[in-house]
Scaffold this motif. Structure first.
Motif: not given
Length: 71
Positions: A21-28, A47-52, A55-62
């Protein structure tokens, strides 16, 4: 034992999804200057803020899932 390994796998998968998701944010972010020219910079920023955040939420949860599986 299998439950612990399953949680580690699931946590790793969530962390990888967050990174994707962060890579998708870099594309944005790459297309943001074009958004300024067209006049849609607000949409790109949202869109950039939502993706960031996603991505952070998924990484923290994982990370939390992997950490608790070792106990």
């Amino acid at each position: 034992m299998a439950d612990s390994e399953e949680k580690q796998e699931k946590g790793g998968s969530l962390m990888f999804a967050g990174l994707a998701v962060w890579v998708a944010g870099l594309l944005v972010l790459f297309y943001l200057p074009a958004g300024y020219r067209v006049g849609h910079q607000g949409r790109f920023a949202v869109i950039l803020v939502v993706l960031a955040a996603l991505g952070a939420g998924l990484m923290v949860r994982g990370w939390r899932m992997r950490r608790t599986s070792g106990e």
